[in-house]
Scaffold this motif. Sequence first.
Motif, mmCIF file in Angstrom:
data_model
loop_
_atom_site.group_PDB
_atom_site.id
_atom_site.type_symbol
_atom_site.label_atom_id
_atom_site.label_comp_id
_atom_site.label_asym_id
_atom_site.label_seq_id
_atom_site.Cartn_x
_atom_site.Cartn_y
_atom_site.Cartn_z
ATOM 1 N N ASP A 50 -56.960 -22.123 -54.799
ATOM 2 C CA ASP A 50 -57.623 -20.901 -54.350
ATOM 3 C C ASP A 50 -57.433 -20.704 -52.856
ATOM 4 N N ILE A 51 -57.311 -19.448 -52.470
ATOM 5 C CA ILE A 51 -57.220 -19.072 -51.061
ATOM 6 C C ILE A 51 -58.344 -18.088 -50.806
ATOM 7 N N LEU A 52 -59.245 -18.440 -49.900
ATOM 8 C CA LEU A 52 -60.366 -17.577 -49.556
ATOM 9 C C LEU A 52 -60.058 -16.874 -48.251
ATOM 10 N N VAL A 53 -60.309 -15.569 -48.199
ATOM 11 C CA VAL A 53 -60.059 -14.782 -46.996
ATOM 12 C C VAL A 53 -61.352 -14.075 -46.613
ATOM 13 N N ASP A 54 -61.850 -14.396 -45.420
ATOM 14 C CA ASP A 54 -63.047 -13.734 -44.888
ATOM 15 C C ASP A 54 -62.605 -12.712 -43.859
ATOM 16 N N GLN A 55 -63.183 -11.513 -43.939
ATOM 17 C CA GLN A 55 -62.809 -10.453 -43.016
ATOM 18 C C GLN A 55 -63.991 -10.091 -42.137
ATOM 19 N N ALA A 56 -63.740 -10.006 -40.828
ATOM 20 C CA ALA A 56 -64.734 -9.547 -39.862
ATOM 21 C C ALA A 56 -64.034 -8.537 -38.959
ATOM 22 N N GLY A 57 -64.060 -7.287 -39.374
ATOM 23 C CA GLY A 57 -63.350 -6.257 -38.621
ATOM 24 C C GLY A 57 -61.851 -6.456 -38.754
ATOM 25 N N ARG B 196 -60.065 -14.705 -41.557
ATOM 26 C CA ARG B 196 -60.054 -16.169 -41.582
ATOM 27 C C ARG B 196 -59.573 -16.599 -42.957
ATOM 28 N N ILE B 197 -58.458 -17.289 -42.977
ATOM 29 C CA ILE B 197 -57.848 -17.753 -44.214
ATOM 30 C C ILE B 197 -58.269 -19.203 -44.427
ATOM 31 N N HIS B 198 -58.786 -19.507 -45.615
ATOM 32 C CA HIS B 198 -59.208 -20.872 -45.946
ATOM 33 C C HIS B 198 -58.467 -21.315 -47.189
ATOM 34 N N LEU B 199 -57.629 -22.327 -47.031
ATOM 35 C CA LEU B 199 -56.971 -22.944 -48.173
ATOM 36 C C LEU B 199 -57.872 -24.069 -48.648
ATOM 37 N N THR B 200 -58.217 -24.049 -49.919
ATOM 38 C CA THR B 200 -59.154 -25.021 -50.476
ATOM 39 C C THR B 200 -58.495 -26.396 -50.620
ATOM 40 N N ALA B 201 -59.288 -27.343 -51.111
ATOM 41 C CA ALA B 201 -58.827 -28.734 -51.263
ATOM 42 C C ALA B 201 -57.570 -28.779 -52.118
ATOM 43 N N PRO B 202 -56.675 -29.682 -51.890
ATOM 44 C CA PRO B 202 -56.714 -30.790 -50.952
ATOM 45 C C PRO B 202 -56.284 -30.433 -49.531
ATOM 46 N N ALA B 203 -55.744 -29.248 -49.309
ATOM 47 C CA ALA B 203 -55.250 -28.904 -47.965
ATOM 48 C C ALA B 203 -56.400 -28.746 -46.972
ATOM 49 N N ASN B 204 -57.427 -27.981 -47.351
ATOM 50 C CA ASN B 204 -58.600 -27.728 -46.519
ATOM 51 C C ASN B 204 -58.216 -27.288 -45.100
ATOM 52 N N ILE B 205 -57.473 -26.168 -45.033
ATOM 53 C CA ILE B 205 -56.992 -25.627 -43.762
ATOM 54 C C ILE B 205 -57.649 -24.277 -43.519
ATOM 55 N N SER C 244 -63.627 -11.913 -49.087
ATOM 56 C CA SER C 244 -65.089 -11.894 -48.983
ATOM 57 C C SER C 244 -65.608 -10.482 -49.197
ATOM 58 N N ASP C 245 -66.725 -10.408 -49.870
ATOM 59 C CA ASP C 245 -67.379 -9.146 -50.164
ATOM 60 C C ASP C 245 -68.845 -9.320 -49.817
#
Length: 69
Positions: A41-48, A52-61, A9-10
């Motif tokens: 795709d693997i989305l990574v959100d950073q807060a300090g 938070r790692i988000h694995l996209t569909a079909p896993a949706n974890i 995330s940016d």
Amino acid sequence: MGNKTVKLSDKGGYREIAVDDLPRNVRAAVTDLSAKNPVSDILVDQAGMLYRIHLTAPANIYLDVLAVA
């Protein structure tokens, strides 16, 4: 990790990054999760220090990982 894309995330959205640029324990979590789940795709959100790692569909974890020095 094959052809999976990791995006951090940016301020304006997401940007592609290399897995090696992530902290060690976050990198290990991303590698382990992506090896066991079919995602593109693997989305990574950073807060300090919290990632938070988000694995996209079909896993949706979602997985929260605390980065440690």
